[in-house]
Design a protein around this motif. Structure first.
Motif, PDB file in Angstrom:
ATOM      1  N   GLU A 150       2.811   9.978   6.103  1.00  0.00           N
ATOM      2  CA  GLU A 150       2.636   9.371   4.787  1.00  0.00           C
ATOM      3  C   GLU A 150       3.802   8.453   4.465  1.00  0.00           C
ATOM      4  N   THR A 151       3.487   7.189   4.122  1.00  0.00           N
ATOM      5  CA  THR A 151       4.535   6.227   3.830  1.00  0.00           C
ATOM      6  C   THR A 151       3.961   5.030   3.070  1.00  0.00           C
ATOM      7  N   ASP A 152       4.801   4.021   2.811  1.00  0.00           N
ATOM      8  CA  ASP A 152       4.358   2.797   2.147  1.00  0.00           C
ATOM      9  C   ASP A 152       4.363   1.648   3.164  1.00  0.00           C
ATOM     10  N   VAL A 153       3.459   0.714   2.979  1.00  0.00           N
ATOM     11  CA  VAL A 153       3.351  -0.404   3.916  1.00  0.00           C
ATOM     12  C   VAL A 153       3.285  -1.713   3.127  1.00  0.00           C
ATOM     13  N   PHE A 154       4.161  -2.643   3.484  1.00  0.00           N
ATOM     14  CA  PHE A 154       4.175  -3.932   2.801  1.00  0.00           C
ATOM     15  C   PHE A 154       3.699  -5.028   3.750  1.00  0.00           C
ATOM     16  N   VAL A 192       9.793  -5.135  -3.151  1.00  0.00           N
ATOM     17  CA  VAL A 192       8.842  -6.189  -2.773  1.00  0.00           C
ATOM     18  C   VAL A 192       8.891  -7.313  -3.804  1.00  0.00           C
ATOM     19  N   PRO A 193       8.496  -8.535  -3.403  1.00  0.00           N
ATOM     20  CA  PRO A 193       8.569  -9.671  -4.326  1.00  0.00           C
ATOM     21  C   PRO A 193       7.668  -9.482  -5.554  1.00  0.00           C
ATOM     22  N   ARG A 224       5.207  -6.409   7.214  1.00  0.00           N
ATOM     23  CA  ARG A 224       6.634  -6.730   7.093  1.00  0.00           C
ATOM     24  C   ARG A 224       7.508  -5.487   7.135  1.00  0.00           C
ATOM     25  N   LYS A 225       7.133  -4.500   6.305  1.00  0.00           N
ATOM     26  CA  LYS A 225       8.016  -3.321   6.221  1.00  0.00           C
ATOM     27  C   LYS A 225       7.186  -2.049   6.058  1.00  0.00           C
ATOM     28  N   ILE A 270       0.872  -1.174   0.000  1.00  0.00           N
ATOM     29  CA  ILE A 270       0.000   0.000   0.000  1.00  0.00           C
ATOM     30  C   ILE A 270       0.910   1.225   0.000  1.00  0.00           C
ATOM     31  N   THR A 271       0.857   2.001  -1.081  1.00  0.00           N
ATOM     32  CA  THR A 271       1.789   3.139  -1.187  1.00  0.00           C
ATOM     33  C   THR A 271       1.098   4.461  -0.874  1.00  0.00           C
TER      34      THR A 271
END
Ligand SMILES: [Zn+2]
Length: 427
Positions: A20-24, A39-40, A31-32, A5-6
């Motif tokens: 504001e950031t990205d979430v993996f 990301v994979p 995870r990050k 999610i960016t």
């Protein structure tokens, strides 16, 4: 399942500032978090620009009507309504038929929930057998199945001596009490607040003191026994001030909740006997709305709970006195809180996360969920610029007895992810 999610703005219970950031996410874990993540291959990417990522909401006061009143709601449909509104866990009230007053009924309810609900459903148990207020319910058996909250919600526990004994008995097992506060002899037919509006409509009203007397009675019983008392759906200014006074003393374990409808509506909204504004405790005055909002902001209220109370159109189409009490809330609560309070700057997302996610989970002895690396996935994506129309088709509750029916409010729940499952996807 992995998801990136960016450009999301992350809300937390501790700060009004959104980062504001990205979430993996993958395999049910965050995870990050950070910009420019690698990301994979095969990871789904959602550009969340302008939208808000927040922990799943938790509703500590829900009537799901199963067993006994499945025409109004079932555990499955109630859970879907919750997901639709961004709620990822809830607590059932025990005023079903049979009432949830023994290990047998608790076992059956939890079994149905496990088979049919896509989110965790917890149940409270009655303080007294069949909620009659006379004899203690099967508290020990319910405790063994994980019940923590004891309540006769729908009614006050009639006999204070029985409540006091139950407090003395159950407190040592880590259980707590939730009180629906009402002196039935004063509340009468419970139609609406006693005041200018009840006189105008010509209906015997229920005075605020009917509620306030029991708020004080039950906190005093908790004070005397060392029990933890949780005051449900407070509707009046003096009721809120009573709780504040006891909290300031600091020598009793008291928590309290407020429902969105008691913050938003007053008895003036009843207009021409509209039963979608009939609930118990009743809507009171604009001055009460204002005071309750202050109580929420200053922490007198630990949490927001919907008191989701579904009824069929047939039941709600009766005259104002005969129609049953209650409105639905699961589908609408978060969007309505955003529309009326967050969008207008009355309070921030941090209050929503704290009072509608972290604190209700804490009440139930559950860990708070947050958007941090290493945490299990339990989150929603909210679009503050999109609108939601609460049409019959939109709402997932089996009943549509809400003042928001066919209304359009600002805000939309776009995505709900719990563990490895995307429960709702409008993104
Ligand atoms: Zn109640």
């Amino acid at each position: 399942m992995s998801l990136l999610i960016t450009n999301a703005r992350i809300a937390s219970a501790t700060s009004p500032t959104l980062t504001e950031t990205d979430v993996f996410l993958s395999d049910g874990i965050i995870r990050k978090i950070g910009k420019g993540l690698t990301v994979p291959d095969g990871t789904r990417v959602i550009d969340a620009c302008g939208r808000i990522l927040l922990p799943g909401m938790f509703d500590a006061h829900v009537h799901l009507r199963e067993p006994g009143f499945e025409a109004k709601e079932t555990i499955a449909t109630g859970a879907e309504a919750a997901i639709n509104g961004g709620i990822t866990g809830l607590v059932m009230m025990p005023n079903t038929k049979p009432a949830i007053d023994s290990a047998t009924v608790v076992g059956q309810v939890l079994d149905i929930a496990k088979r049919t609900a896509r989110i965790p459903v917890y149940t409270s148990g009655c303080v007294t057998k069949d909620r009659h207020g006379k004899e203690m319910a099967g508290i020990d058996g319910m405790r063994a199945l994980g019940v923590r909250m004891l309540t006769d919600d729908g009614d006050t526990t009639g006999d204070p001596a029985v409540l006091m004994r139950a407090m003395q008995y159950a407190t040592e097992f880590g259980m707590f009490f939730a009180s629906h506060c009402e002196v039935p002899e004063l509340a009468g037919p419970r139609a609406l607040n006693e005041g200018a509006m009840s006189y105008r409509l010509g209906i015997k009203g229920s005075p605020a003191c009917a509620e306030e007397i029991i708020i004080d009675r039950d906190i005093r019983l908790a004070h005397a026994t060392g029990a933890h008392i949780h005051i449900q759906h407070v509707s009046s200014k003096l009721g809120m001030e009573t709780i504040r006074w006891w909290k300031q003393r600091g020598d009793v374990r008291v928590t309290a909740e407020v429902a969105p409808h008691h913050l938003l509506f007053s008895d003036e909204d009843i207009g021409d006997y509209d039963t979608h504004y009939k609930m118990n405790p009743p809507l009171r005055t604009r001055a009460d709305n204002e005071a309750l909002l202050q109580g929420l902001i200053d922490g007198t209220f630990d949490l927001i709970a919907t008191d989701h109370a579904p009824h069929t159109p047939f039941e709600k189409s009766q005259d104002f006195v005969s129609a049953p009490n209650g409105i639905t809330g699961l589908d609408t609560a978060l969007v309505s809180l955003h529309h009326y309070f967050v969008a207008s700057g009355k309070f921030g997302w941090d209050l929503i996360v704290k009072r509608f996610s972290a604190e209700p989970r804490r009440l139930m002895g559950l860990p708070a969920v947050s958007i941090e690396e290493g945490q299990p996935v339990d989150l929603i994506l909210f679009d503050p610029d999109k609108e939601t129309t609460f049409s019959k088709e939109f709402m997932k509750s089996k009943s549509q007895n809400t003042p928001f029916l066919d209304q359009t409010l600002k805000g939309s729940v776009e995505l709900v992810v719990l563990g490895e499952s995307v429960l709702l996807d409008r993104a």
